[in-house]
Each structure stands twice: as structure tokens, then as C-alpha cells.
Design a protein around this motif. Structure first.
Motif, PDB file in Angstrom:
ATOM      1  N   SER A 275       0.799  -1.225   0.000  1.00  0.00           N
ATOM      2  CA  SER A 275       0.000   0.000   0.000  1.00  0.00           C
ATOM      3  C   SER A 275       0.834   1.280   0.000  1.00  0.00           C
ATOM      4  O   SER A 275       0.362   2.328  -0.433  1.00  0.00           O
ATOM      5  CB  SER A 275      -0.934  -0.003   1.214  1.00  0.00           C
ATOM      6  OG  SER A 275      -0.182  -0.036   2.427  1.00  0.00           O
ATOM      7  N   LYS A 276       2.090   1.193   0.473  1.00  0.00           N
ATOM      8  CA  LYS A 276       2.930   2.388   0.536  1.00  0.00           C
ATOM      9  C   LYS A 276       4.084   2.364  -0.462  1.00  0.00           C
ATOM     10  O   LYS A 276       4.998   3.187  -0.378  1.00  0.00           O
ATOM     11  CB  LYS A 276       3.470   2.572   1.959  1.00  0.00           C
ATOM     12  CG  LYS A 276       2.383   2.866   2.985  1.00  0.00           C
ATOM     13  CD  LYS A 276       2.973   3.130   4.366  1.00  0.00           C
ATOM     14  CE  LYS A 276       1.879   3.454   5.374  1.00  0.00           C
ATOM     15  NZ  LYS A 276       2.430   3.682   6.740  1.00  0.00           N
ATOM     16  N   VAL A 277       4.034   1.442  -1.402  1.00  0.00           N
ATOM     17  CA  VAL A 277       5.089   1.364  -2.420  1.00  0.00           C
ATOM     18  C   VAL A 277       4.884   2.486  -3.432  1.00  0.00           C
ATOM     19  O   VAL A 277       3.806   2.615  -4.033  1.00  0.00           O
ATOM     20  CB  VAL A 277       5.076  -0.001  -3.132  1.00  0.00           C
ATOM     21  CG1 VAL A 277       6.009   0.016  -4.341  1.00  0.00           C
ATOM     22  CG2 VAL A 277       5.477  -1.094  -2.155  1.00  0.00           C
ATOM     23  N   SER A 278       5.905   3.317  -3.617  1.00  0.00           N
ATOM     24  CA  SER A 278       5.816   4.457  -4.525  1.00  0.00           C
ATOM     25  C   SER A 278       6.790   4.365  -5.695  1.00  0.00           C
ATOM     26  O   SER A 278       6.661   5.114  -6.671  1.00  0.00           O
ATOM     27  CB  SER A 278       6.075   5.757  -3.751  1.00  0.00           C
ATOM     28  OG  SER A 278       7.360   5.722  -3.124  1.00  0.00           O
ATOM     29  N   ARG A 279       7.748   3.468  -5.596  1.00  0.00           N
ATOM     30  CA  ARG A 279       8.823   3.425  -6.601  1.00  0.00           C
ATOM     31  C   ARG A 279       8.525   2.475  -7.747  1.00  0.00           C
ATOM     32  O   ARG A 279       9.187   2.538  -8.783  1.00  0.00           O
ATOM     33  CB  ARG A 279      10.135   3.008  -5.926  1.00  0.00           C
ATOM     34  CG  ARG A 279      10.558   3.931  -4.803  1.00  0.00           C
ATOM     35  CD  ARG A 279      11.876   3.502  -4.214  1.00  0.00           C
ATOM     36  NE  ARG A 279      12.934   3.464  -5.200  1.00  0.00           N
ATOM     37  CZ  ARG A 279      14.156   3.008  -4.977  1.00  0.00           C
ATOM     38  NH1 ARG A 279      14.470   2.540  -3.785  1.00  0.00           N
ATOM     39  NH2 ARG A 279      15.064   3.012  -5.929  1.00  0.00           N
ATOM     40  N   TRP A 280       7.544   1.598  -7.576  1.00  0.00           N
ATOM     41  CA  TRP A 280       7.304   0.551  -8.572  1.00  0.00           C
ATOM     42  C   TRP A 280       5.826   0.424  -8.897  1.00  0.00           C
ATOM     43  O   TRP A 280       4.967   0.750  -8.071  1.00  0.00           O
ATOM     44  CB  TRP A 280       7.844  -0.797  -8.066  1.00  0.00           C
ATOM     45  CG  TRP A 280       9.263  -0.712  -7.624  1.00  0.00           C
ATOM     46  CD1 TRP A 280       9.725  -0.680  -6.341  1.00  0.00           C
ATOM     47  CD2 TRP A 280      10.416  -0.616  -8.461  1.00  0.00           C
ATOM     48  NE1 TRP A 280      11.099  -0.572  -6.324  1.00  0.00           N
ATOM     49  CE2 TRP A 280      11.553  -0.533  -7.611  1.00  0.00           C
ATOM     50  CE3 TRP A 280      10.614  -0.589  -9.837  1.00  0.00           C
ATOM     51  CZ2 TRP A 280      12.841  -0.423  -8.109  1.00  0.00           C
ATOM     52  CZ3 TRP A 280      11.901  -0.486 -10.335  1.00  0.00           C
ATOM     53  CH2 TRP A 280      13.001  -0.404  -9.475  1.00  0.00           C
ATOM     54  N   GLN A 281       5.592  -0.066 -10.104  1.00  0.00           N
ATOM     55  CA  GLN A 281       4.229  -0.330 -10.539  1.00  0.00           C
ATOM     56  C   GLN A 281       4.143  -1.763 -11.056  1.00  0.00           C
ATOM     57  O   GLN A 281       5.160  -2.365 -11.459  1.00  0.00           O
ATOM     58  CB  GLN A 281       3.816   0.636 -11.657  1.00  0.00           C
ATOM     59  CG  GLN A 281       3.795   2.097 -11.243  1.00  0.00           C
ATOM     60  CD  GLN A 281       3.408   3.013 -12.392  1.00  0.00           C
ATOM     61  OE1 GLN A 281       3.342   2.590 -13.544  1.00  0.00           O
ATOM     62  NE2 GLN A 281       3.146   4.279 -12.071  1.00  0.00           N
ATOM     63  N   VAL A 282       2.942  -2.296 -11.055  1.00  0.00           N
ATOM     64  CA  VAL A 282       2.732  -3.625 -11.632  1.00  0.00           C
ATOM     65  C   VAL A 282       3.161  -3.587 -13.099  1.00  0.00           C
ATOM     66  O   VAL A 282       2.829  -2.667 -13.846  1.00  0.00           O
ATOM     67  CB  VAL A 282       1.256  -4.039 -11.508  1.00  0.00           C
ATOM     68  CG1 VAL A 282       0.980  -5.315 -12.308  1.00  0.00           C
ATOM     69  CG2 VAL A 282       0.879  -4.230 -10.045  1.00  0.00           C
ATOM     70  N   GLY A 283       3.940  -4.592 -13.486  1.00  0.00           N
ATOM     71  CA  GLY A 283       4.461  -4.664 -14.851  1.00  0.00           C
ATOM     72  C   GLY A 283       5.911  -4.252 -14.982  1.00  0.00           C
ATOM     73  O   GLY A 283       6.547  -4.525 -16.010  1.00  0.00           O
ATOM     74  N   ASP A 284       6.474  -3.591 -13.957  1.00  0.00           N
ATOM     75  CA  ASP A 284       7.887  -3.207 -14.007  1.00  0.00           C
ATOM     76  C   ASP A 284       8.779  -4.439 -14.002  1.00  0.00           C
ATOM     77  O   ASP A 284       8.520  -5.406 -13.286  1.00  0.00           O
ATOM     78  CB  ASP A 284       8.246  -2.328 -12.804  1.00  0.00           C
ATOM     79  CG  ASP A 284       7.687  -0.918 -12.911  1.00  0.00           C
ATOM     80  OD1 ASP A 284       7.311  -0.519 -14.025  1.00  0.00           O
ATOM     81  OD2 ASP A 284       7.637  -0.231 -11.878  1.00  0.00           O
ATOM     82  N   ARG A 285       9.837  -4.375 -14.794  1.00  0.00           N
ATOM     83  CA  ARG A 285      10.820  -5.458 -14.826  1.00  0.00           C
ATOM     84  C   ARG A 285      11.953  -5.105 -13.874  1.00  0.00           C
ATOM     85  O   ARG A 285      12.561  -4.039 -13.993  1.00  0.00           O
ATOM     86  CB  ARG A 285      11.357  -5.666 -16.245  1.00  0.00           C
ATOM     87  CG  ARG A 285      10.279  -6.000 -17.262  1.00  0.00           C
ATOM     88  CD  ARG A 285      10.862  -6.400 -18.613  1.00  0.00           C
ATOM     89  NE  ARG A 285      11.989  -5.573 -18.980  1.00  0.00           N
ATOM     90  CZ  ARG A 285      13.095  -6.018 -19.613  1.00  0.00           C
ATOM     91  NH1 ARG A 285      13.201  -7.286 -19.923  1.00  0.00           N
ATOM     92  NH2 ARG A 285      14.066  -5.194 -19.934  1.00  0.00           N
ATOM     93  N   VAL A 286      12.250  -6.006 -12.954  1.00  0.00           N
ATOM     94  CA  VAL A 286      13.199  -5.693 -11.884  1.00  0.00           C
ATOM     95  C   VAL A 286      14.107  -6.879 -11.590  1.00  0.00           C
ATOM     96  O   VAL A 286      13.832  -8.013 -11.985  1.00  0.00           O
ATOM     97  CB  VAL A 286      12.457  -5.298 -10.583  1.00  0.00           C
ATOM     98  CG1 VAL A 286      11.613  -4.052 -10.804  1.00  0.00           C
ATOM     99  CG2 VAL A 286      11.592  -6.448 -10.079  1.00  0.00           C
TER     100      VAL A 286
END
Length: 318
Positions: free
Chosen positions: A52-63
Motif C-alpha cells: 500500500s505504501k510502495v511508490s517506486r514501482w508499478q505492476v508490470g515493471d521489470r526488476v
């Protein structure tokens, strides 16, 4: 799977890669190893859920996950290894279909790399970067001697060539040395045919010695590394391929005003800087062979055979 904490991300693993460390852990699992521990430290995948507090990543990002889940930047501390080294005796690894990571412990994958290529980076590439660039401050025109053609060695070769350095590679295989030359190696030495490879390196540098040595061998190669080193040079202590044992006489280093840099992978900050360099120079990791998820045991056997040139990858997603 339990719910994510506020600052965590859920990653669907696409691929993982093997390192020599993984073989050591598998063969020497001690009493302090958690029963049923998940192995391996290197993975790349896709974010499929965020806290809920993740701001650096979005669903679909490759990491990709950093080797040390708790070394974000700054000075290395002992607890980084004891409490945060993925795939160790106490910290779960990444050979799984899904892994959970803190949002600060992962990095974005360079756009030009596949998940398989990116999975080779967290240990071997970051180690080579940390040694040559963060600690060694490698400059164009300097000389680098690299022992072998495994993962760390080939990343060091590619990074150093991109920086404009002159690289000498040692190996017992003429075939591997020929492949190293296609990657930009300046000189190669077959140490089976020329056991005094340190003297050969001195001759190649007109007696000056090499500025940087990636010491991947261990006790059996250390004395020769010291002899081949230039005044003011750096030995980057990384590997134990010849086993563990006493170090040789270090006294000559004083008269060369030389350095020994102990290198233990690197931080998230190192990883991000490496990735920027890889993107700038469009460097593609060398993958020797890929295995299916069900062939993980065969991948370990292949690593143990020492036949590989570059990295060994396991595809988690078919």
C-alpha cells in the motif's frame, strides 16, 4: 502466500542464474542452514503486486533483486552479509516462481536486456563493477588481468573494454581464450602452457606490471598476482576457485605501494550505477547455457564441471 507488507513488492520470477557460491553452499550446507532453504541469489522478473505504501514501482515493471537485501548504499557492514545475503544459510533465495522483496532492495532492469540476461547481473556483474569502478576507479588505458572465463571474469572483461582499458585474460582453454578475444581481450595467456603467467604479464606490459588484477583463483594464484602487479596497482580479492588456505608473503605489496581490495558483491546503489553503464554501452551479458526449471539439478552439475563460458541460467517461467 501471506499478504504483502506496506513497503513490499511481489515479483514473478522469470529467470535465475547460478554462481560458484551457490555450489559451495550446496556442497557444504552446515548445521546453521535453515532446513528446506531456497537457494540462489540472482533473479529477474516482473512486479505483479505492490504494498500500500510502495511508490517506486508499478505492476508490470521489470526488476532484479540486489544480492544484499539490506545494503542499499554507503559503507558495507557485517550485518549486510549475515542478515541480508540472498540464498545463504539464513536468508531465503530466489529459485522460486514468486519472491517478495522490499521496494528499496530491487533495481530496474536495463531496457535492452531480457529477463534471462538481467538475471545474470546481481552477483557477478555487480561484483566486477564494484571491484573495477567503485574501488579501483578504472581509467581508460589502464591494464587489467582477469583470471578465468566465468561470470565475474567475463563481466569484468566487458566492462573494462567498454571503459577503454587493456585486458589480459588467463585460462587453460584455447577455445575459451579465442572467445574472450572476440569480446575485446587485448592479450590472452593459457596458464597450462605458460605456468609462469605472471612473468608473461610483466613482459606484455614491458616490465611495468598490470594496474588491476581480478584475483579469482585463491591461494594457488596469489603469489603470481602479487608479482604481476604494477606499482600502485590493485588486487581485487574475489574468488576461491583453488580452495581456501594461507595467503602468500604480502611484503612485496608495500614496496609497490599497492592495494588489496576485498570485494563482496555490492549495494543497490552500485547495481543502479552498473545498470546505467550497461545501458550507455549496450553491453549484453554472456550466457553459456539455459536450463528449464525442472533441470535445476543439471544446471548445478554443469556449473561444477567448469565447462561454462559465462553465466548459467535457469528459466523459471516457460
Amino acid at each position: 502466500m501471506s499478504a504483502l507488507e506496506d513497503d513490499q513488492v511481489l515479483i514473478q520470477v522469470g529467470a535465475v542464474s547460478l554462481n560458484y557460491r551457490d555450489l559451495l553452499i550446496l556442497r557444504n550446507a552446515g548445521q546453521d542452514t535453515v532446513e528446506g532453504q531456497i537457494p540462489l541469489s540472482d533473479a529477474a522478473g516482473t512486479v505483479i503486486a505492490i504494498g500500500s505504501k510502495v511508490s517506486r514501482w508499478q505492476v508490470g515493471d521489470r526488476v532484479a533483486a540486489n544480492f544484499f537485501s539490506n545494503w542499499l548504499g554507503g559503507k558495507y557492514q557485517a550485518q549486510h552479509y549475515l542478515q541480508g545475503a540472498l540464498g545463504g544459510s539464513q536468508t531465503a533465495g530466489v529459485l522460486a516462481e514468486h519472491i517478495v522483496a522490499n521496494q528499496d532492495a530491487i533495481v530496474a532492469i536495463p531496457a535492452h536486456l531480457t529477463l534471462q540476461q538481467a538475471a545474470t547481473l546481481p552477483c557477478a556483474a555487480v561484483t566486477a563493477w564494484h571491484a573495477l569502478f567503485e574501488r579501483g576507479q578504472l581509467q581508460a588505458g589502464e591494464t587489467v588481468l582477469i583470471q578465468g572465463t566465468g561470470g565475474v571474469a567475463l563481466f569484468a572483461l566487458q566492462l573494462a573494454v567498454a571503459q577503454g582499458a587493456k585486458v589480459i585474460i588467463t585460462s587453460s582453454s584455447d577455445g575459451k581464450l579465442a572467445r574472450a578475444r572476440t569480446l575485446g581481450a587485448w592479450q590472452t595467456i593459457n596458464y597450462r602452457q605458460q605456468a609462469d603467467w605472471d612473468e608473461v604479464a610483466l613482459a606484455l606490459t614491458d616490465g611495468a606490471g598490470v594496474d588491476h588484477i581480478l584475483e579469482l583463483g585463491g591461494p594457488d594464484t596469489y603469489a603470481r598476482s602479487i608479482n604481476a602487479l604494477a606499482s600502485g596497482g590493485h588486487i581485487h580479492q574475489i574468488g576461491v576457485l583453488t580452495g581456501f588456505g594461507p595467503t602468500p608473503n604480502l611484503w612485496p605489496l608495500q614496496f609497490k605501494n599497492a592495494h588489496i581490495n576485498g570485494i563482496l558483491v555490492g549495494s543497490v546503489a552500485h547495481f543502479n550505477t552498473l545498470n546505467a553503464f550497461l545501458s550507455q554501452h549496450q553491453i549484453t551479458p554472456v550466457i553459456d547455457q539455459e536450463f528449464a526449471y525442472e533441470q535445476a539439478s543439471a544446471a548445478f552439475d554443469y556449473l561444477a564441471s567448469a565447462q561454462h563460458f559465462g553465466k548459467i541460467v535457469i528459466n523459471v517461467q516457460s
